[in-house]
Design a protein around this motif. Structure first.
Motif, PDB file in Angstrom:
ATOM      1  N   ASN A 178       0.814  -1.223   0.000  1.00 58.57           N
ATOM      2  CA  ASN A 178       0.000   0.000   0.000  1.00 58.57           C
ATOM      3  C   ASN A 178       0.840   1.262   0.000  1.00 58.57           C
ATOM      4  OD1 ASN A 178      -2.573  -1.136  -0.041  1.00 58.57           O
ATOM      5  ND2 ASN A 178      -2.617  -1.393   2.165  1.00 58.57           N
ATOM      6  N   GLN A 179       1.917   1.276   0.797  1.00 61.00           N
ATOM      7  CA  GLN A 179       2.724   2.481   0.924  1.00 61.00           C
ATOM      8  C   GLN A 179       3.542   2.786  -0.333  1.00 61.00           C
ATOM      9  OE1 GLN A 179       3.023  -0.327   2.773  1.00 61.00           O
ATOM     10  NE2 GLN A 179       5.118  -0.682   3.440  1.00 61.00           N
ATOM     11  N   TYR A 180       3.557   1.881  -1.322  1.00 59.00           N
ATOM     12  CA  TYR A 180       4.294   2.114  -2.569  1.00 59.00           C
ATOM     13  C   TYR A 180       3.359   2.451  -3.730  1.00 59.00           C
ATOM     14  CZ  TYR A 180       7.322  -1.145   0.043  1.00 59.00           C
ATOM     15  OH  TYR A 180       8.018  -1.818   0.998  1.00 59.00           O
ATOM     16  N   THR A 181       2.112   2.791  -3.432  1.00 60.93           N
ATOM     17  CA  THR A 181       1.137   3.003  -4.499  1.00 60.93           C
ATOM     18  C   THR A 181       0.857   4.490  -4.721  1.00 60.93           C
ATOM     19  OG1 THR A 181      -0.734   2.763  -2.982  1.00 60.93           O
ATOM     20  CG2 THR A 181       0.025   0.776  -4.126  1.00 60.93           C
ATOM     21  N   ASN A 182       0.262   4.762  -5.863  1.00 61.18           N
ATOM     22  CA  ASN A 182      -0.133   6.124  -6.214  1.00 61.18           C
ATOM     23  C   ASN A 182      -1.624   6.330  -5.916  1.00 61.18           C
ATOM     24  OD1 ASN A 182      -1.518   4.824  -8.310  1.00 61.18           O
ATOM     25  ND2 ASN A 182       0.056   5.292  -9.823  1.00 61.18           N
ATOM     26  N   PHE A 183      -2.155   7.411  -6.399  1.00 60.98           N
ATOM     27  CA  PHE A 183      -3.557   7.779  -6.191  1.00 60.98           C
ATOM     28  C   PHE A 183      -4.523   6.702  -6.706  1.00 60.98           C
ATOM     29  CE2 PHE A 183      -7.356  10.101  -7.672  1.00 60.98           C
ATOM     30  CZ  PHE A 183      -7.771  10.646  -6.456  1.00 60.98           C
ATOM     31  N   TYR A 184      -4.091   5.917  -7.691  1.00 60.84           N
ATOM     32  CA  TYR A 184      -4.941   4.898  -8.317  1.00 60.84           C
ATOM     33  C   TYR A 184      -4.754   3.511  -7.708  1.00 60.84           C
ATOM     34  CZ  TYR A 184      -5.013   8.730 -11.595  1.00 60.84           C
ATOM     35  OH  TYR A 184      -5.129   9.973 -12.142  1.00 60.84           O
ATOM     36  N   ASN A 185      -4.008   3.425  -6.601  1.00 63.53           N
ATOM     37  CA  ASN A 185      -3.713   2.167  -5.916  1.00 63.53           C
ATOM     38  C   ASN A 185      -2.905   1.199  -6.793  1.00 63.53           C
ATOM     39  OD1 ASN A 185      -3.778   0.825  -3.432  1.00 63.53           O
ATOM     40  ND2 ASN A 185      -5.409  -0.529  -4.129  1.00 63.53           N
ATOM     41  N   SER A 186      -2.094   1.789  -7.679  1.00 61.07           N
ATOM     42  CA  SER A 186      -1.136   1.034  -8.500  1.00 61.07           C
ATOM     43  C   SER A 186       0.263   1.414  -8.044  1.00 61.07           C
ATOM     44  CB  SER A 186      -1.297   1.396  -9.981  1.00 61.07           C
ATOM     45  OG  SER A 186      -2.546   0.968 -10.465  1.00 61.07           O
ATOM     46  N   ALA A 187       1.232   0.606  -8.411  1.00 63.77           N
ATOM     47  CA  ALA A 187       2.621   0.888  -8.028  1.00 63.77           C
ATOM     48  C   ALA A 187       3.014   2.293  -8.455  1.00 63.77           C
ATOM     49  CB  ALA A 187       3.549  -0.130  -8.664  1.00 63.77           C
ATOM     50  N   HIS A 188       3.580   3.047  -7.536  1.00 63.40           N
ATOM     51  CA  HIS A 188       4.035   4.406  -7.818  1.00 63.40           C
ATOM     52  C   HIS A 188       5.242   4.338  -8.746  1.00 63.40           C
ATOM     53  CE1 HIS A 188       5.708   8.387  -7.215  1.00 63.40           C
ATOM     54  NE2 HIS A 188       4.540   8.743  -6.687  1.00 63.40           N
ATOM     55  N   GLY A 189       5.307   5.242  -9.704  1.00 62.59           N
ATOM     56  CA  GLY A 189       6.425   5.278 -10.646  1.00 62.59           C
ATOM     57  C   GLY A 189       7.771   5.411  -9.961  1.00 62.59           C
ATOM     58  N   GLY A 190       7.803   6.131  -8.840  1.00 64.11           N
ATOM     59  CA  GLY A 190       9.058   6.280  -8.103  1.00 64.11           C
ATOM     60  C   GLY A 190       9.535   4.974  -7.500  1.00 64.11           C
ATOM     61  N   ALA A 191       8.605   4.158  -7.029  1.00 66.14           N
ATOM     62  CA  ALA A 191       8.979   2.845  -6.481  1.00 66.14           C
ATOM     63  C   ALA A 191       9.505   1.951  -7.603  1.00 66.14           C
ATOM     64  CB  ALA A 191       7.786   2.190  -5.791  1.00 66.14           C
ATOM     65  N   LEU A 192       8.869   2.008  -8.757  1.00 66.00           N
ATOM     66  CA  LEU A 192       9.328   1.221  -9.903  1.00 66.00           C
ATOM     67  C   LEU A 192      10.697   1.701 -10.376  1.00 66.00           C
ATOM     68  CD1 LEU A 192       5.952   1.025 -11.852  1.00 66.00           C
ATOM     69  CD2 LEU A 192       7.050  -0.809 -10.551  1.00 66.00           C
ATOM     70  N   ALA A 193      10.902   3.017 -10.390  1.00 68.56           N
ATOM     71  CA  ALA A 193      12.203   3.580 -10.778  1.00 68.56           C
ATOM     72  C   ALA A 193      13.287   3.151  -9.799  1.00 68.56           C
ATOM     73  CB  ALA A 193      12.115   5.099 -10.859  1.00 68.56           C
ATOM     74  N   SER A 194      12.948   3.092  -8.516  1.00 68.55           N
ATOM     75  CA  SER A 194      13.924   2.663  -7.506  1.00 68.55           C
ATOM     76  C   SER A 194      14.337   1.212  -7.717  1.00 68.55           C
ATOM     77  CB  SER A 194      13.344   2.839  -6.102  1.00 68.55           C
ATOM     78  OG  SER A 194      13.135   4.204  -5.831  1.00 68.55           O
ATOM     79  N   LEU A 195      13.382   0.363  -8.020  1.00 68.70           N
ATOM     80  CA  LEU A 195      13.694  -1.038  -8.288  1.00 68.70           C
ATOM     81  C   LEU A 195      14.558  -1.156  -9.540  1.00 68.70           C
ATOM     82  CD1 LEU A 195      13.376  -4.075  -7.694  1.00 68.70           C
ATOM     83  CD2 LEU A 195      11.194  -3.989  -8.954  1.00 68.70           C
ATOM     84  N   ALA A 196      14.207  -0.413 -10.577  1.00 70.42           N
ATOM     85  CA  ALA A 196      14.988  -0.444 -11.824  1.00 70.42           C
ATOM     86  C   ALA A 196      16.419   0.020 -11.584  1.00 70.42           C
ATOM     87  CB  ALA A 196      14.315   0.425 -12.886  1.00 70.42           C
ATOM     88  N   ASP A 197      16.567   1.146 -10.901  1.00 74.15           N
ATOM     89  CA  ASP A 197      17.890   1.712 -10.629  1.00 74.15           C
ATOM     90  C   ASP A 197      18.737   0.752  -9.796  1.00 74.15           C
ATOM     91  OD1 ASP A 197      19.851   3.816 -10.677  1.00 74.15           O
ATOM     92  OD2 ASP A 197      19.217   4.401  -8.666  1.00 74.15           O
ATOM     93  N   THR A 198      18.129   0.136  -8.807  1.00 73.83           N
ATOM     94  CA  THR A 198      18.856  -0.783  -7.935  1.00 73.83           C
ATOM     95  C   THR A 198      19.308  -2.025  -8.692  1.00 73.83           C
ATOM     96  OG1 THR A 198      17.610   0.029  -6.029  1.00 73.83           O
ATOM     97  CG2 THR A 198      18.744  -2.084  -5.758  1.00 73.83           C
ATOM     98  N   SER A 199      18.452  -2.580  -9.530  1.00 79.06           N
ATOM     99  CA  SER A 199      18.839  -3.792 -10.271  1.00 79.06           C
ATOM    100  C   SER A 199      19.931  -3.495 -11.293  1.00 79.06           C
ATOM    101  CB  SER A 199      17.626  -4.456 -10.935  1.00 79.06           C
ATOM    102  OG  SER A 199      17.100  -3.642 -11.957  1.00 79.06           O
TER     103      SER A 199
END
Length: 140
Positions: free
Chosen positions: A44-65
């Motif tokens: 829940n804490q990684y979601t946006n207004f639409y209750n989908s994964a927030h782009g920033g959380a996805l960017a963090s995962l991409a950057d880390t990998s």
């Protein structure tokens, strides 16, 4: 133990102690030369207004990998730039898998890309980044 084995052990120590990685609950699935596979749940804490994964959380995962794929060479890196293509939304409570791959191993810069997949193995994010080499990773 080989240098890659030592490096894998060191990477696990570094990332398991990283507060941001822990906040996002990222886990290392596999590490090999020039490649890193990570997982991350969409809470829940990684979601946006639409209750989908927030782009920033996805960017963090991409950057880390991608960063971890670079670090498998024994080099320390920082991100210079990153481009992401968000392909489909990710509802809350799904698990993500990011596959980061090194595509250029230069002495001063490195380039990596990642693909992030949802539970159904559908591509949700494609990304590419350039990294600046700042030194070498200590194996101690």
């Amino acid at each position: 133990m080989t240098d890659l084995s030592l490096l894998k052990t060191q990477l696990h120590k570094i990332y398991e102690a990283n507060p941001f990685v822990n906040l996002l609950q990222m886990k290392i699935i596999e590490v090999s030369a020039g490649k890193a596979i990570l997982s991350m749940p969409v809470q829940n804490q990684y979601t946006n207004f639409y209750n989908s994964a927030h782009g920033g959380a996805l960017a963090s995962l991409a950057d880390t990998s991608m960063g971890m794929a670079c670090i498998t060479t024994g080099k320390k890196v920082v991100t210079l730039d990153m481009n992401l293509n968000y392909i489909r939304d990710v509802p809350c409570r799904e698990a993500l898998t990011a596959v980061g791959t090194l595509i250029h191993n230069g002495s001063r810069t490195m380039v990596a890309e990642t693909e992030i997949f949802n539970n159904l193995q559908q591509l949700v994010v494609a990304a590419r980044a350039t990294f600046f080499v700042t030194g070498k990773i200590s194996l101690e």
